[in-house]
Design a protein around this motif. Sequence first.
Motif, PDB file in Angstrom:
ATOM      1  N   LYS A 130      55.890  52.368  41.670  1.00 16.10           N
ATOM      2  CA  LYS A 130      55.769  51.741  40.363  1.00 16.10           C
ATOM      3  C   LYS A 130      55.589  52.815  39.279  1.00 16.10           C
ATOM      4  N   GLU A 183      41.333  59.080  32.364  1.00 15.05           N
ATOM      5  CA  GLU A 183      42.540  58.562  33.006  1.00 15.05           C
ATOM      6  C   GLU A 183      43.005  59.493  34.117  1.00 15.05           C
ATOM      7  N   ASP A 223      54.675  52.059  36.022  1.00 18.89           N
ATOM      8  CA  ASP A 223      53.626  51.657  35.102  1.00 18.89           C
ATOM      9  C   ASP A 223      52.253  51.935  35.722  1.00 18.89           C
ATOM     10  N   PHE A 224      51.349  52.524  34.941  1.00 14.39           N
ATOM     11  CA  PHE A 224      50.047  52.925  35.485  1.00 14.39           C
ATOM     12  C   PHE A 224      49.294  51.728  36.063  1.00 14.39           C
ATOM     13  N   LYS A 225      49.223  50.614  35.310  1.00 13.54           N
ATOM     14  CA  LYS A 225      48.477  49.449  35.765  1.00 13.54           C
ATOM     15  C   LYS A 225      49.096  48.848  37.024  1.00 13.54           C
ATOM     16  N   GLU A 226      50.429  48.794  37.073  1.00 13.73           N
ATOM     17  CA  GLU A 226      51.098  48.248  38.257  1.00 13.73           C
ATOM     18  C   GLU A 226      50.886  49.148  39.470  1.00 13.73           C
ATOM     19  N   TYR A 227      50.956  50.463  39.251  1.00 10.89           N
ATOM     20  CA  TYR A 227      50.720  51.408  40.339  1.00 10.89           C
ATOM     21  C   TYR A 227      49.285  51.269  40.849  1.00 10.89           C
ATOM     22  N   ALA A 228      48.322  51.198  39.923  1.00  7.33           N
ATOM     23  CA  ALA A 228      46.920  51.076  40.315  1.00  7.33           C
ATOM     24  C   ALA A 228      46.681  49.797  41.103  1.00  7.33           C
ATOM     25  N   LEU A 229      47.252  48.691  40.643  1.00  8.30           N
ATOM     26  CA  LEU A 229      47.071  47.410  41.338  1.00  8.30           C
ATOM     27  C   LEU A 229      47.646  47.470  42.747  1.00  8.30           C
ATOM     28  N   THR A 257      40.829  58.859  37.131  1.00 11.40           N
ATOM     29  CA  THR A 257      41.196  57.596  37.777  1.00 11.40           C
ATOM     30  C   THR A 257      42.468  57.748  38.582  1.00 11.40           C
ATOM     31  N   TYR A 258      43.445  58.431  37.990  1.00 10.31           N
ATOM     32  CA  TYR A 258      44.736  58.625  38.666  1.00 10.31           C
ATOM     33  C   TYR A 258      44.556  59.461  39.935  1.00 10.31           C
ATOM     34  N   GLN A 311      45.258  49.501  44.892  1.00 12.13           N
ATOM     35  CA  GLN A 311      43.961  48.849  45.075  1.00 12.13           C
ATOM     36  C   GLN A 311      44.032  47.606  45.958  1.00 12.13           C
TER      37      GLN A 311
END
Length: 392
Positions: free
Chosen positions: A277, A31, A279-285, A34-35, A288
């Motif tokens: 953001k 993680e 939230d990890f998933k929201e930030y990543a989206l 990825t971050y 990306q």
Amino acid sequence: MRRLSIYLHIPFCVRKCRYCDFLSYPAGEEEQETYLSLLLTEIEQQSFFYKEHQVISVFIGGGTPSILKLNAIETLLEKLKQNFTFTETPEITIEVNPGTVTKEKLASYLRAGINRLSIGLQSASDEELTMLGRIHDYAAFCHTYEMAREVGFQNINVDLMSAIPGQTLASYQETLQKVLALAPEHISAYSLILEEGTWFYEHKEQLPFLSEEEDRMLYELTGSQLAAHGYHRYEISNYAKDGYECIHNKVYWQRGDYVGFGMGAASMVEDIRWNNKRDFKEYALAVQTFSIRKDMIEGMQASRSRLGENIQYLTVGEQMEEFMFLGLRLTAGIEKAAFYWKFGVSIESVYGEVLAQLEKDGLLMIDDYVRLTPLGMDISNYVMGQFLIFSC
């Protein structure tokens, strides 16, 4: 060129401290990798909007930035230097915690251009460190401090905390004496604040917290002891030797432009505030799905809407309020001419009655500057609240 400060948020830590309400949590190596990749991408994407800015400071905070693997920080700073224009001598700070940093890491930080360390100690008492949920003891802090000096760091801040459950005047005085003997260039001294969602808050009824009178005694001891050892108080909770005030933090208090990269990172540019953001998933989206072509056309506002949340376009009244209650945190105070330059009206025309009353009450000193008196500093939250006339 406009001046800009940059904040990089590293949300990872070994474990959550009992008092911490920051966006931080333990995470595995995958993680973290990825971050780091997302953060590098975000820096490159967003740099397009800051080509007319010159970076005067960088602050790498968390979480625990020193938890990242060797050379990760070098990679981040190299990406910043490739995409932003820097002044000749920017202040570049990284937060490190004992137990997560090695001599090799410290040397890599220095090599990357970091010229200021902020070491989280909080207390020299091992019992108090255990109470706080820290992962280190005092000996580990001393080892970290010694390594930092050995590799060549000449600007070190040490974080201290008072009003820890079970703390006494004697134990806090011993902490001050031990830290002062090390002679760091800067000391940040904060009183513990109970924040919702923390372990301390959930167990507040069972913990031996200090009384307001005891907390006050520690507060006064901090000021007198640090002044006696050559530290001047330049902000409510910050003390420095001459020439070592933190440039980055003063940007916040003086409402300069700053942009944050990473999950939950806060920004304020040209009187617009927003947070990335959380939230990890929201930030990543958001990172990306960023489109250079689309955002170049639609502009920074569209980019903020995709990556950020809590976007706030500050009214003139809100800007004035922030100008006052942030600026008064500095012992130098607020320059009247700066208020006029920013807003086109005199400070008296907006806050005349408030200023007169607070001066009469002995809480403000007013000449070409408006600054807190020693009494005003003691009850600064009350004083600053008097300037919130537009939000009421």
